[in-house]
Design a protein around this motif. Structure first.
Motif, PDB file in Angstrom:
ATOM      1  N   UNK A 100      11.721   9.623  -9.212  1.00 29.52           N
ATOM      2  CA  UNK A 100      12.032   9.609 -10.483  1.00 29.52           C
ATOM      3  C   UNK A 100      11.023   8.598 -11.042  1.00 29.52           C
ATOM      4  N   UNK A 101       9.892   9.082 -11.537  1.00 32.76           N
ATOM      5  CA  UNK A 101       8.753   8.073 -12.097  1.00 32.76           C
ATOM      6  C   UNK A 101       8.543   7.334 -10.759  1.00 32.76           C
ATOM      7  N   UNK A 102       8.726   5.941 -10.945  1.00 31.17           N
ATOM      8  CA  UNK A 102       8.164   5.144  -9.522  1.00 31.17           C
ATOM      9  C   UNK A 102       9.630   4.539  -8.968  1.00 31.17           C
ATOM     10  N   UNK A 103      10.719   5.125  -9.159  1.00 34.38           N
ATOM     11  CA  UNK A 103      11.769   4.884  -8.664  1.00 34.38           C
ATOM     12  C   UNK A 103      12.329   5.751  -7.485  1.00 34.38           C
ATOM     13  N   UNK A 104      12.447   5.403  -6.205  1.00 34.99           N
ATOM     14  CA  UNK A 104      12.726   6.016  -5.106  1.00 34.99           C
ATOM     15  C   UNK A 104      14.030   5.954  -4.517  1.00 34.99           C
ATOM     16  N   UNK A 105      15.006   7.050  -4.727  1.00 32.14           N
ATOM     17  CA  UNK A 105      16.228   6.898  -4.466  1.00 32.14           C
ATOM     18  C   UNK A 105      16.172   7.410  -2.731  1.00 32.14           C
ATOM     19  N   UNK A 106      16.964   6.386  -1.644  1.00 31.15           N
ATOM     20  CA  UNK A 106      17.062   6.606  -0.504  1.00 31.15           C
ATOM     21  C   UNK A 106      18.144   6.538  -0.065  1.00 31.15           C
ATOM     22  N   UNK A 107      18.770   7.202   1.115  1.00 27.87           N
ATOM     23  CA  UNK A 107      20.103   7.335   1.558  1.00 27.87           C
ATOM     24  C   UNK A 107      20.011   6.405   2.868  1.00 27.87           C
ATOM     25  N   UNK A 108      20.867   5.320   2.777  1.00 29.06           N
ATOM     26  CA  UNK A 108      20.951   4.311   3.908  1.00 29.06           C
ATOM     27  C   UNK A 108      22.407   4.339   4.697  1.00 29.06           C
ATOM     28  N   UNK A 109      22.622   4.173   5.877  1.00 28.89           N
ATOM     29  CA  UNK A 109      23.890   3.893   6.453  1.00 28.89           C
ATOM     30  C   UNK A 109      24.100   2.482   6.553  1.00 28.89           C
ATOM     31  N   UNK A 110      23.356   1.594   6.202  1.00 29.12           N
ATOM     32  CA  UNK A 110      23.418   0.001   5.917  1.00 29.12           C
ATOM     33  C   UNK A 110      22.930  -0.472   4.654  1.00 29.12           C
ATOM     34  N   UNK A 111      23.642  -0.069   3.742  1.00 27.11           N
ATOM     35  CA  UNK A 111      23.155  -0.614   2.346  1.00 27.11           C
ATOM     36  C   UNK A 111      22.874  -2.023   2.088  1.00 27.11           C
ATOM     37  N   UNK A 112      23.576  -3.048   2.981  1.00 28.00           N
ATOM     38  CA  UNK A 112      23.383  -4.409   3.145  1.00 28.00           C
ATOM     39  C   UNK A 112      22.148  -4.873   3.524  1.00 28.00           C
ATOM     40  N   UNK A 113      21.341  -4.014   4.257  1.00 26.07           N
ATOM     41  CA  UNK A 113      20.192  -4.515   4.973  1.00 26.07           C
ATOM     42  C   UNK A 113      19.139  -4.470   3.874  1.00 26.07           C
ATOM     43  N   UNK A 114      19.123  -5.717   3.433  1.00 26.89           N
ATOM     44  CA  UNK A 114      17.877  -5.709   2.366  1.00 26.89           C
ATOM     45  C   UNK A 114      16.582  -6.018   2.907  1.00 26.89           C
ATOM     46  N   UNK A 115      16.458  -6.283   4.069  1.00 33.18           N
ATOM     47  CA  UNK A 115      15.056  -6.339   4.926  1.00 33.18           C
ATOM     48  C   UNK A 115      14.607  -5.128   4.778  1.00 33.18           C
ATOM     49  N   UNK A 116      15.565  -3.974   5.262  1.00 32.41           N
ATOM     50  CA  UNK A 116      14.923  -2.471   5.323  1.00 32.41           C
ATOM     51  C   UNK A 116      14.630  -2.135   3.906  1.00 32.41           C
ATOM     52  N   UNK A 117      15.139  -2.206   2.764  1.00 33.24           N
ATOM     53  CA  UNK A 117      15.054  -2.124   1.494  1.00 33.24           C
ATOM     54  C   UNK A 117      13.642  -2.603   1.124  1.00 33.24           C
ATOM     55  N   UNK A 118      13.482  -3.694   1.409  1.00 32.96           N
ATOM     56  CA  UNK A 118      12.251  -4.249   1.026  1.00 32.96           C
ATOM     57  C   UNK A 118      11.020  -3.712   2.096  1.00 32.96           C
ATOM     58  N   UNK A 119      11.185  -3.400   3.041  1.00 32.13           N
ATOM     59  CA  UNK A 119      10.110  -2.719   3.790  1.00 32.13           C
ATOM     60  C   UNK A 119       9.935  -1.414   3.393  1.00 32.13           C
ATOM     61  N   UNK A 120      10.852  -0.706   3.095  1.00 28.73           N
ATOM     62  CA  UNK A 120      10.715   0.738   2.534  1.00 28.73           C
ATOM     63  C   UNK A 120       9.903   0.670   1.093  1.00 28.73           C
ATOM     64  N   UNK A 121      10.280  -0.297   0.240  1.00 26.81           N
ATOM     65  CA  UNK A 121       9.807  -0.578  -0.944  1.00 26.81           C
ATOM     66  C   UNK A 121       8.116  -0.812  -0.713  1.00 26.81           C
ATOM     67  N   UNK A 122       7.896  -1.626   0.294  1.00 25.98           N
ATOM     68  CA  UNK A 122       6.359  -1.894   0.420  1.00 25.98           C
ATOM     69  C   UNK A 122       5.850  -0.858   1.216  1.00 25.98           C
ATOM     70  N   UNK A 123       6.411   0.057   2.043  1.00 26.90           N
ATOM     71  CA  UNK A 123       5.752   1.134   2.951  1.00 26.90           C
ATOM     72  C   UNK A 123       5.473   2.181   1.643  1.00 26.90           C
ATOM     73  N   UNK A 124       6.394   2.376   0.775  1.00 32.17           N
ATOM     74  CA  UNK A 124       6.163   3.688  -0.092  1.00 32.17           C
ATOM     75  C   UNK A 124       5.474   3.251  -1.447  1.00 32.17           C
ATOM     76  N   UNK A 125       5.293   2.006  -1.815  1.00 33.43           N
ATOM     77  CA  UNK A 125       4.857   1.403  -3.068  1.00 33.43           C
ATOM     78  C   UNK A 125       5.668   1.617  -4.099  1.00 33.43           C
ATOM     79  N   UNK A 126       6.963   1.832  -3.788  1.00 38.26           N
ATOM     80  CA  UNK A 126       8.014   2.317  -5.222  1.00 38.26           C
ATOM     81  C   UNK A 126       9.167   1.333  -5.248  1.00 38.26           C
ATOM     82  N   UNK A 127       9.567   1.231  -6.183  1.00 37.75           N
ATOM     83  CA  UNK A 127      11.091   0.648  -6.372  1.00 37.75           C
ATOM     84  C   UNK A 127      12.126   1.314  -5.930  1.00 37.75           C
TER      85      UNK A 127
END
Length: 583
Positions: A100-127
């Motif tokens: 929605x706009x520039x905010x991407x909702x993703x489903x994760x099995x490890x929501x505490x994995x902040x490194x993965x969250x940051x990497x997804x944000x970098x790869x997609x260019x989205x919040x």
């Protein structure tokens, strides 16, 4: 329900939600203290079957202030999937759901994995907005994601397998446990196994049918359906969705019938699949037509013609003009015969074109066109247009109506060779069928060169062939048919033929060559019985006679021939033979 502190540990949250008892928590904590591998509490609780994975993820999400979701195929936006590579999604168990706009909702099995969250944000260019989901739900969702148009199927199960029901139950459980090692989800592997098994068996169709308690799979081999396996009913939706995705169909539409097509690779060869779904009161039934040129004879000499008939058929398809009709009921091999005829005559020196619905096999040096009746491209319309494409040979998949019949005859009379099919019981009846389509008899007599009627019968299995004698009470009737009741052949039944005694099929043929005398009779409009008698007098061998010849040669059994080419009395004899023959 009373509130619980935001920093409450996982065990307390599980007790608070009613998923765990205090005693179970103490047992799990004791095991965790004694565990040298330092496993997480959640892993131990799932292993002890005190909680489910969903319970653990839900409570972890609560402690992190992250929403928990039970995933469904309707939750994701296909356009959002393109933001991440498929390999990355499967490796990290992270699925882009929607943006929605520039905010991407993703489903994760490890929501505490902040490194993965940051990497997804970098790869997609989205919040990135995280939604917690269980690994099981994510893997189930991955089975419904769009994939490549060509799927490569590997052998999943060796030939020396156990019984079908045991095999499927074991396979599903084992795949679920080791799917992270195998690299494929259970549903994908199961669908691949269904297709691979059917192709290896030489099946022409796969029927996937929901019943009251299970999902029944039946394969049509040599014209007859046989049970292939039973699948737990809860996999029905996943299997149907996977097949729909492979066939580029709408997985969200479950109320209307749908059709699709899939190209797969199996053992290094290409296999085409035609998919049809139809809603029933227990859910959607799926039928997959298997089009495997590797197991299909596309040469005239391989179709079981008698030598004199084969010579006349080859001569007929090499004619410069006229109509060659192939007749028979659905599933009698008419299309295969037409393709074999096209292979016989196609070359760089002529323009061979087809109008089909659908295109079943792709042939080299042949221009093939698909009918689309929804947009007005019917057989007759396509045929009229095709005549402006400078064709030498035209194959029309089926003459269905008066307009197509007249256009085909006009094409034949103007110097083209036309190959096509009709639904009639025998060769002479094809003439009557054309007349019923309001085609003038004199045009039929002038245009039609030959009519080939055919049926398919099962071959005796060469691995378990034995000789036997017919029961005494039936011998006289068999002698009237010109058979030796003391020297008949049948299959005893073995593993190669699934204990049926038959393996493969062969054609029975009735060839009506239109001579000058027969043309006069057609123009005169004589009854079909008189036309049939005249055809036999000029050398036409009826279907039954051709079948009995193949019985004497040991190719098939008398029961097979009488079932498909006999009359009512013959059918009774066939049933009596089946009842009294020793098996």
């Amino acid at each position: 329900m009373p509130l619980i502190a935001n920093d409450a540990p996982l065990g307390e949250r599980l007790i608070h939600r009613g998923y765990l008892t205090r005693g179970q928590l103490e047992t799990a904590l004791q095991l965790q203290r004694e565990d040298v591998s330092r496993r997480l509490l959640g892993e131990i609780l799932v292993e002890l079957e005190y909680c489910t994975e969903e319970h653990i993820v839900e409570c972890l999400a609560m402690s992190l202030g992250v929403p928990f979701a039970r995933l469904d195929a309707s939750l994701y936006d296909p356009q959002s999937l393109s933001l991440l590579q498929r390999d990355y999604i499967e490796q990290n168990m992270v699925v882009p759901l929607f943006c929605v706009f520039d905010r991407l909702t993703v489903a994760m099995s490890e929501p505490a994995n902040l490194f993965l969250v940051d990497e997804v944000s970098r790869l997609t260019g989205k919040e990135v907005q995280v939604v917690a989901a269980s690994v099981r739900d994510i893997r189930r969702l991955l089975t419904t994601l769009p994939d490549a148009k060509v799927f490569v199927i590997d052998d999943l199960i060796e030939e020396e397998s156990q019984s079908e029901v045991t095999l499927i139950e074991t396979a599903v459980q084992d795949i679920t446990e080791i799917e992270h090692v195998a690299g494929q989800s259970p549903v994908i592997r199961l669908v691949n196994h269904l297709v691979a098994t059917a192709v290896n068996e030489g099946a022409s169709d796969i029927h996937i049918e929901p019943t009251e308690r299970s999902l029944r799979v039946r394969n049509r081999v040599d014209g007859l359906l046989h049970k292939a396996m039973e699948i737990p009913l809860h996999l029905h939706a996943g299997i149907t969705s996977r097949i729909k995705i492979m066939g580029a169909m709408d997985i969200s539409e479950r109320r209307l019938p749908q059709d699709g097509r899939v190209h797969v690779m199996l053992n290094g060869r290409k296999v085409d699949l035609r998919v049809s779904t139809f809603p029933s009161h227990r859910g959607e039934k799926t039928v997959i037509r298997v089009l495997d040129t590797h197991n299909t004879a596309l040469q005239l000499k391989e179709l079981g013609f008698a030598e004199d008939v084969l010579a006349r058929v080859i001569s007929g398809v090499h004619a410069p003009n006229g109509i060659v009709l192939v007749t028979g009921p659905t599933g009698s091999g008419k299309t295969t015969t037409l393709y074999a005829a096209l292979n016989e005559i196609s070359s760089m020196s002529n323009n061979v074109c087809t109008v089909e619905d659908p295109i079943e096999y792709h042939l080299p040096l042949v221009n093939q066109f698909q009918v689309h009746e929804r947009i007005g491209l019917t057989f007759s319309a396509a045929l009229r247009t095709l005549l402006r494409q400078d064709p030498d040979v035209i194959m029309v998949g089926e003459v269905r109506d008066e307009e197509t019949a007249k256009t085909a005859i006009q094409a034949a009379l103007t110097g083209h060779l036309v190959l096509t099919t009709l639904h009639t019981n025998d060769a002479p009846s094809a003439i009557t069928r054309l007349i019923n389509m309001k085609t003038e008899p004199y045009m039929i007599g002038a245009a039609v060169n030959m009519v080939l009627a055919q049926r398919l019968v099962r071959r005796i299995c060469s691995n378990c062939r034995i000789s036997h004698e017919a029961p005494r009470n039936l011998r006289r009737m068999l002698e009237k048919l010109g058979l030796d009741p003391k020297n008949l052949q049948r299959g005893a039944g073995c593993r190669q033929c699934r204990n049926t005694g038959y393996r493969g099929r062969v054609g029975l043929h009735e060839l009506l060559t239109i001579t000058d005398d027969l043309r006069d009779l057609i123009v005169a409009g004589v009854p079909v019985a008189e036309l049939r008698a005249a055809a036999v007098a000029t050398g036409m061998i009826p279907l039954l006679n051709d079948g009995l010849s193949k019985v004497r040669e040991g190719i098939t059994t008398v029961t097979e021939v009488l079932h498909v080419a006999g009359d009512g009395q013959h059918h009774t004899l066939a049933r009596d033979l089946e009842t009294e023959e020793p098996r």
